[in-house]
Design a protein around this motif. Structure first.
Motif, PDB file in Angstrom:
ATOM      1  N   VAL A  45       0.851  -1.184   0.000  1.00 41.14           N
ATOM      2  CA  VAL A  45       0.000   0.000   0.000  1.00 41.14           C
ATOM      3  C   VAL A  45       0.893   1.242   0.000  1.00 41.14           C
ATOM      4  N   GLY A  46       0.553   2.205  -0.827  1.00 42.27           N
ATOM      5  CA  GLY A  46       1.319   3.443  -0.929  1.00 42.27           C
ATOM      6  C   GLY A  46       2.288   3.463  -2.095  1.00 42.27           C
ATOM      7  N   TYR A  58       0.697   7.398 -20.764  1.00 42.27           N
ATOM      8  CA  TYR A  58       1.050   6.688 -19.528  1.00 42.27           C
ATOM      9  C   TYR A  58       0.010   6.989 -18.459  1.00 42.27           C
ATOM     10  N   TRP A  59      -0.008   6.133 -17.456  1.00 41.11           N
ATOM     11  CA  TRP A  59      -0.848   6.308 -16.277  1.00 41.11           C
ATOM     12  C   TRP A  59       0.001   6.002 -15.063  1.00 41.11           C
ATOM     13  N   LYS A  60      -0.251   6.702 -13.957  1.00 33.27           N
ATOM     14  CA  LYS A  60       0.384   6.380 -12.678  1.00 33.27           C
ATOM     15  C   LYS A  60      -0.718   5.986 -11.710  1.00 33.27           C
ATOM     16  N   PHE A  61      -0.456   4.894 -11.002  1.00 31.55           N
ATOM     17  CA  PHE A  61      -1.414   4.363 -10.041  1.00 31.55           C
ATOM     18  C   PHE A  61      -0.777   4.250  -8.668  1.00 31.55           C
ATOM     19  N   LYS A  62      -1.563   4.539  -7.655  1.00 37.45           N
ATOM     20  CA  LYS A  62      -1.152   4.352  -6.264  1.00 37.45           C
ATOM     21  C   LYS A  62      -1.886   3.135  -5.730  1.00 37.45           C
ATOM     22  N   VAL A  63      -1.165   2.248  -5.064  1.00 44.04           N
ATOM     23  CA  VAL A  63      -1.762   1.060  -4.484  1.00 44.04           C
ATOM     24  C   VAL A  63      -2.491   1.471  -3.205  1.00 44.04           C
ATOM     25  N   VAL A  64      -3.795   1.240  -3.195  1.00 45.24           N
ATOM     26  CA  VAL A  64      -4.633   1.609  -2.049  1.00 45.24           C
ATOM     27  C   VAL A  64      -4.849   0.410  -1.131  1.00 45.24           C
ATOM     28  N   ILE A  71      -7.017  -6.355  -4.930  1.00 48.68           N
ATOM     29  CA  ILE A  71      -6.051  -5.295  -5.225  1.00 48.68           C
ATOM     30  C   ILE A  71      -6.844  -4.074  -5.648  1.00 48.68           C
ATOM     31  N   LEU A  72      -6.459  -2.908  -5.137  1.00 48.72           N
ATOM     32  CA  LEU A  72      -7.142  -1.673  -5.485  1.00 48.72           C
ATOM     33  C   LEU A  72      -6.105  -0.598  -5.781  1.00 48.72           C
ATOM     34  N   TRP A  73      -6.203  -0.003  -6.980  1.00 48.59           N
ATOM     35  CA  TRP A  73      -5.326   1.090  -7.389  1.00 48.59           C
ATOM     36  C   TRP A  73      -6.153   2.353  -7.565  1.00 48.59           C
TER      37      TRP A  73
END
Length: 152
Positions: A45-46, A58-64, A71-73
């Motif tokens: 997470v984070g 492009y895409w940037k994802f944060k792991v929630v 899994i949740l981004w």
């Protein structure tokens, strides 16, 4: 009567003839094999990771959230070259949810892109892409060892 937006979010599911652990690994450290080029795997997470298709997109994802079955981004940055006005803003803050469930014939993967709705600019392009990457490329990668990621 209030419409439940939860039912409008893009969703799909696929039955994969693979072990639940292998599906989890494909969604965490093997995105390059079936989706696009990542700058790094993520573990907790984070963590923030970037995925691209070459060129400018492009895409940037944060792991929630991350566990063996969920899994949740959250999309924290988007730069797409689809030439659709408002597409980047539409992705920001959306949630990508992966649910991994062992079933008697393999693993069922349920995916929901919360915020990707039919009224949005991206829905046509993005829902078609998700259909391909999840039900074709990811499934083929896990079952046959050959995904169909975006060209690098």
């Amino acid at each position: 009567m209030t419409e439940n937006n939860d039912t409008l979010d893009y969703q799909t599911s696929v039955l994969i003839n693979a072990d639940k652990r292998d599906v989890f690994t494909a969604l965490t450290s093997q995105l390059d094999e079936w989706w696009g080029t990542t700058d790094q795997p993520y573990e907790k997470v984070g963590d923030i990771f970037k995925i691209s298709f070459g060129g400018e997109s492009y895409w940037k994802f944060k792991v929630v959230e991350i566990s063996a079955s969920h899994i949740l981004w959250k999309c924290v940055e988007s730069n797409q070259d689809h030439n659709l006005q408002g597409i980047d803003e539409e992705w920001l803050g959306t949630l990508l949810q992966w649910k991994i469930e062992e079933v008697n014939r393999g693993t069922e993967l349920k995916f929901k892109h919360q915020g990707l709705v039919p009224q949005g600019v991206c829905y046509g392009v993005c829902s078609t892409a998700w259909d391909f990457y999840i039900t074709d490329s990811l499934k083929n990668y896990l079952e046959d060892g050959k995904g169909k990621p975006s060209e690098k």
